[in-house]
Design a protein around this motif. Structure first.
Motif, mmCIF file in Angstrom:
data_model
loop_
_atom_site.group_PDB
_atom_site.id
_atom_site.type_symbol
_atom_site.label_atom_id
_atom_site.label_comp_id
_atom_site.label_asym_id
_atom_site.label_seq_id
_atom_site.Cartn_x
_atom_site.Cartn_y
_atom_site.Cartn_z
ATOM 1 N N GLN A 138 16.849 -37.959 39.675
ATOM 2 C CA GLN A 138 17.517 -39.180 39.236
ATOM 3 C C GLN A 138 18.964 -39.198 39.719
ATOM 4 O OE1 GLN A 138 17.794 -39.650 34.971
ATOM 5 N NE2 GLN A 138 17.761 -41.874 35.126
ATOM 6 N N ASN A 171 20.713 -41.941 42.104
ATOM 7 C CA ASN A 171 21.967 -42.609 41.757
ATOM 8 C C ASN A 171 23.008 -42.431 42.859
ATOM 9 O OD1 ASN A 171 21.173 -43.655 39.241
ATOM 10 N ND2 ASN A 171 21.607 -41.723 38.210
ATOM 11 N N ARG A 206 12.539 -41.912 38.018
ATOM 12 C CA ARG A 206 12.815 -40.517 37.646
ATOM 13 C C ARG A 206 13.242 -40.418 36.185
ATOM 14 N NH1 ARG A 206 11.208 -40.922 42.023
ATOM 15 N NH2 ARG A 206 9.352 -40.854 40.722
ATOM 16 N N GLY A 207 13.928 -41.450 35.684
ATOM 17 C CA GLY A 207 14.297 -41.460 34.273
ATOM 18 C C GLY A 207 13.079 -41.519 33.368
ATOM 19 N N ALA A 235 15.706 -44.291 40.706
ATOM 20 C CA ALA A 235 16.402 -43.621 39.609
ATOM 21 C C ALA A 235 15.742 -43.926 38.263
ATOM 22 C CB ALA A 235 17.867 -44.045 39.593
ATOM 23 N N GLU A 236 15.343 -45.170 38.070
ATOM 24 C CA GLU A 236 14.661 -45.520 36.818
ATOM 25 C C GLU A 236 13.297 -44.840 36.723
ATOM 26 O OE1 GLU A 236 16.108 -46.911 34.448
ATOM 27 O OE2 GLU A 236 17.897 -47.629 35.482
ATOM 28 N N ARG A 261 15.688 -34.947 36.276
ATOM 29 C CA ARG A 261 17.065 -35.441 36.153
ATOM 30 C C ARG A 261 17.848 -35.232 37.441
ATOM 31 N NH1 ARG A 261 16.331 -33.568 30.712
ATOM 32 N NH2 ARG A 261 17.023 -31.484 31.315
#
Length: 429
Positions: free
Chosen positions: A132, A136, A267-268, A264-265, A129
């Motif tokens: 992520q 972001n 890492r999500g 980011a996606e 997170r």
């Protein structure tokens, strides 16, 4: 003594020369730095330091990073004090809550211990997170940099449009003088003079609007930099040349590899999978260890050890959490696919705009501009000999100005498309 004084004077001279050279060097370095507003690079660096929204994004990413260590730490232990027979019934005394004066005082410390692997998974999820949040933050910075580039291009366009308008105004004023002189000689009607003066007034009104738009663009740039709207900005310099060749397939590959929204996606997805694994680990129990010191009043103290096991009994609730975690992984995968599809769509649209702008610029510079200039020159020569009227000259000049304005607009539109490409795929080489 004389030699010592001469040495001091020489030392002072050397120090003075060194200080002067350093001052001149600093002044030269400062002179080489363009003033704020002259180019987009200085504006971007200023925004990196002072933009409040990006400062918030940095702080949020740093806060997410600080959550990693606590996520994998042991829970804090608890301490208990138990007063046995605080009424002192067994000993015939009075009621009291003072340790050591009751029947027996027990001091107990308890440490909860999550099941094997749960702490590691919690730390890994927090780390994903945090990654992520970093991605972001980088995406927000790319959006801000692109916004600054576009705002600066509008500021640049307004400045260059004002310059073209002033050139056109000077030209009209020179035509007005020629028209007046020829009117006095009876070679032109009064309507030609009035037409020239009307065109001059219209040009001045247009210049007022352009200057107002330029000040508005300067205020917008100051807002992005975290400055007051009335702060002065330097006049914009000419931007760097456009890249020679851009290949859509290469841009798409770079976008997939470097775009922070895709990162980011990713890492999500990683965080969702770790959370799923951690939910599955809840099938196994957690533990607690306790150590108790017993102190009977008037007797010998003793020690107890306690071992506690959590019984994973609520199966329906646990299965629901496991299904939720699995669906969150599916959702993360779908969001990643949607983000890549959107990215490639925006990239293709920006590339089409960029390619079309380059072709338009080539046609304007290579064909239409020389034709407009040749028409203008021929019309001026014919007007000087009286072979064409004022309206023909004015139309030729207007076509030339319109062509220059079209070139400026095409250049700005192409550079805006380039700024969008850089936001999606990174800075161009």
């Amino acid at each position: 003594m004389k030699t010592h004084i001469l040495g001091l004077r020489s030392l002072h001279r050397v120090v003075g020369i060194t200080v002067l050279a350093a001052s001149l060097g600093a002044g030269a370095a400062h002179a080489q730095t363009p003033p704020l507003g002259a180019d987009v690079v200085g504006l971007i660096e200023q925004a990196r330091l002072n933009n409040p929204a990006f400062a918030g994004d940095r702080a949020e990413a740093a806060a997410a990073r600080e959550r990693v260590e606590p996520a994998g730490a042991l829970p804090d232990p608890t301490v208990q004090i138990e007063l046995m027979d605080f009424t002192n019934t067994m000993r015939g005394g009075s009621t009291t809550l003072i340790p050591g004066e009751v029947g027996e005082t027990r001091y107990r410390i308890i440490q909860s211990l999550p099941g094997w692997g749960k702490r590691e998974l919690a730390a890994n999820a927090a780390s994903a997170r945090a990654d992520q949040a970093d991605a972001n933050r980088d995406a927000a910075w790319r959006n801000l940099a692109a916004e600054i580039k576009i705002a600066w291009l509008r500021y640049y366009a307004a400045d260059r449009e004002a310059a073209l308008n002033r050139d056109g105004l000077a030209l009209l004023q020179s035509l007005e003088e020629i028209t007046l002189s020829r009117y006095r000689l009876g070679l032109l009607p009064q309507q030609a003079v009035l037409r020239a003066q009307r065109e001059i007034t219209s040009q001045r009104l247009a210049l007022v609007g352009i200057e107002q738009r330029r000040r508005g663009m300067a205020s917008a740039l100051n807002a992005l930099l975290g400055r007051a709207p009335g702060n002065e900005l330097a006049l914009p310099q000419d931007p760097a040349p456009l890249p020679q060749t851009l290949i859509l397939a290469d841009l798409a590959e770079r976008a997939r590899a470097t775009n922070p929204m895709i990162a980011a996606e990713d890492r999500g997805i990683e965080a969702a999978r770790i959370e799923r694994d951690r939910t599955w680990r809840d099938r196994y129990p957690d533990f607690s260890l306790g150590l108790t010191n017993n102190q009977p009043r008037g007797g010998d103290q003793s020690w107890d050890v306690m071992f506690e096991v959590m019984i994973p009994l609520q199966q329906s609730a646990r299965r629901a959490r496991e299904r939720e975690a699995t669906l969150m992984v599916t959702a993360a995968d779908a969001k990643r696919a949607a983000a890549e599809s959107k990215l490639l769509g925006e990239l293709g649209s920006a590339y089409a705009t960029y390619a079309s702008g380059r072709e338009t610029l080539q046609l304007l510079r290579g064909t239409l501009m020389p034709q407009a200039e040749a028409t203008r020159d021929a019309t001026r020569a014919a007007f000087a000999t009286g072979r064409v009227d004022f309206d023909t000259v004015l139309e030729a000049e207007r076509q030339l100005v319109d062509t220059r304005m079209a070139m400026l607009q095409a250049d700005v539109d192409t550079r805006m498309a380039l700024a969008e490409l850089e936001k999606l795929a990174g800075d161009m080489p």
